[in-house]
Scaffold this active site. Structure first.
Site, PDB file in Angstrom:
ATOM      1  N   ARG A 242      -0.593   4.111 -11.527  1.00 21.29           N
ATOM      2  CA  ARG A 242      -1.682   4.760 -10.794  1.00 21.29           C
ATOM      3  C   ARG A 242      -1.170   6.101 -10.271  1.00 21.29           C
ATOM      4  NH1 ARG A 242      -4.737   2.065 -13.083  1.00 21.29           N
ATOM      5  NH2 ARG A 242      -6.320   0.624 -12.306  1.00 21.29           N
ATOM      6  N   GLU A 271      -8.832  11.724 -10.579  1.00 25.27           N
ATOM      7  CA  GLU A 271      -9.323  11.573 -11.955  1.00 25.27           C
ATOM      8  C   GLU A 271     -10.848  11.481 -11.892  1.00 25.27           C
ATOM      9  OE1 GLU A 271      -7.555   8.171 -13.829  1.00 25.27           O
ATOM     10  OE2 GLU A 271      -5.531   8.772 -13.316  1.00 25.27           O
ATOM     11  N   HIS A 291      -5.608   9.041 -18.885  1.00 27.37           N
ATOM     12  CA  HIS A 291      -5.715   7.614 -18.547  1.00 27.37           C
ATOM     13  C   HIS A 291      -6.107   6.782 -19.785  1.00 27.37           C
ATOM     14  CE1 HIS A 291      -6.446   4.818 -14.877  1.00 27.37           C
ATOM     15  NE2 HIS A 291      -6.110   4.104 -15.935  1.00 27.37           N
TER      16      HIS A 291
HETATM   17  C1  DGY Z   1      -6.161  -0.790 -15.744  1.00 23.85           C
HETATM   18  O1  DGY Z   1      -6.451  -1.771 -16.427  1.00 23.85           O
HETATM   19  O2  DGY Z   1      -5.765  -0.876 -14.580  1.00 23.85           O
HETATM   20  C2  DGY Z   1      -6.334   0.540 -16.378  1.00 23.85           C
HETATM   21  O3  DGY Z   1      -5.846   1.558 -15.580  1.00 23.85           O
HETATM   22  C3  DGY Z   1      -7.786   0.782 -16.703  1.00 23.85           C
HETATM   23  O4  DGY Z   1      -8.547   0.689 -15.529  1.00 23.85           O
END
Ligand code: DGY
Length: 343
Positions: A242, A271, A291
């Protein structure tokens, strides 16, 4: 004779045209109300969508807070994310209302580990600049000193977090003869793949640091100025977890000052990002991706299918297959994460 059959529960789905077949399958036992497009609804639009629903299938980027849960109403039993991360969910608010929250572990670990490894290779071997040079028509001749990067094979890989994705990255690192170490208080045993070390040792000795911790108040900004200053000047930072775990200002400063060699990010503090002048995109030793860690056809379908299965199981009165860690698999107040919590 009066129809005594109970009405079909309503399931809200926060995006249209999701991959996989399971959302369509939900219609066998529920009335499905899907947001019509794949553009995210606003908070108000999501609140209207979820009104009177017993289940909500949402993405990890949808904010699940007290206001949304109250807009749904007391019949809401399950919020199922098609996402491994659940940092956008107010777990106290969910627990206080006796709602089950689920996520999608397991199905995306291998795919995300592939992407983490791609970033390691791209950043250390300077593949972004190499490709840009070629595509710009600027490759004139082969020179021994051009586009030199750092080796990946034989390097030390430091994993911040040794859960499913960290372990999958460690398995790939074996093929590159990397020396793998990790920091994860919950997993002191590396299972032959990795060796647990102190945070100080990991930061100071790793050639590649790869982030695999969830975003929590305790991990926000974990990779900041002090952390980056303690890394080797030849080291690479990779983040597929993250964005909030890494302080972007500190990272840009470290790259500009040569405190570290390079970095690869699949996630950012904010984002989405679309300004071509964004200074995150200008730093040539930084590779940034939008992402896409879990973005393969099979994995995205598997994520939605597992989320739909969580909804279906809870609405059928059975435990959710993959509740958020530390939270109950069945609805009902009193068994929640934070007993007696208010929100
Ligand atoms: C997750 O699965 O956490 C990815 O970042 C997609 O949201």
């Amino acid at each position: 004779m009066a129809d005594t059959a109970s009405p079909r529960p309503l399931v809200a789905v926060s995006r249209g045209d999701l991959p996989g077949t399971a959302v369509a399958g939900l219609a066998a036992a529920a009335e499905v109300r899907s947001w019509p497009t794949d553009t995210p609804p606003t908070a108000d639009e999501l609140a209207a969508l979820v009104a009177s629903a017993s289940g909500l299938l949402a993405l990890g980027t949808d904010r699940i807070d007290a206001a949304l849960l109250d807009a749904a109403g007391p019949q809401l039993r399950v919020v199922a994310l098609a996402s491994m991360g659940y940092d956008a969910v107010d777990l106290e608010a969910v627990a206080a209302r006796g709602v089950v929250a689920t996520h999608t572990p397991s199905v995306l670990a291998e795919t995300t580990a592939d992407l983490a490894f791609a970033l390691i290779l791209m950043a250390r071997r300077r593949l972004r600049v190499a490709a840009e040079t070629l595509h710009a028509g600027a490759w004139r001749t082969f020179r021994m000193g051009d586009l030199l990067g750092m080796d990946v094979h034989g390097a030390r890989l430091g994993l911040l977090g040794f859960g499913q994705i960290g372990q999958a990255v460690a398995r790939r690192a074996r093929g590159f003869a990397m020396d793998v170490v990790h920091v994860d208080p919950a997993r002191p045993d590396g299972g032959g793949l990795s060796r647990a070390v102190s945070m100080d040792e990991l930061v100071a000795t790793s050639d590649v640091v790869s982030v695999h911790v969830p975003l929590t108040p305790g991990t926000r900004g974990l990779v900041g100025r002090d952390f980056l200053a303690a890394m080797k000047p030849t080291a690479t930072l990779v983040n597929t977890a993250r964005g909030g775990v890494v302080d972007e200002d500190a990272l840009l400063e470290a790259l500009a000052a040569g405190t570290i060699h390079s970095a690869g990010l699949d996630v950012m503090e904010r984002e989405p990002r679309s300004d071509p002048a964004d200074r995150l995109f200008a730093e040539s030793r930084l590779v940034v991706l939008p992402h896409v860690g879990s973005a393969t056809e099979a994995t995205r379908a598997a994520m939605v299918d597992l989320a739909a299965r969580n909804v279906a199981e809870v609405l059928a009165g059975r435990p959710a297959p993959t509740p958020v860690p530390g939270t109950p698999a069945v609805p009902g107040t009193g068994s929640g994460l934070v007993a007696g919590a208010t929100s």
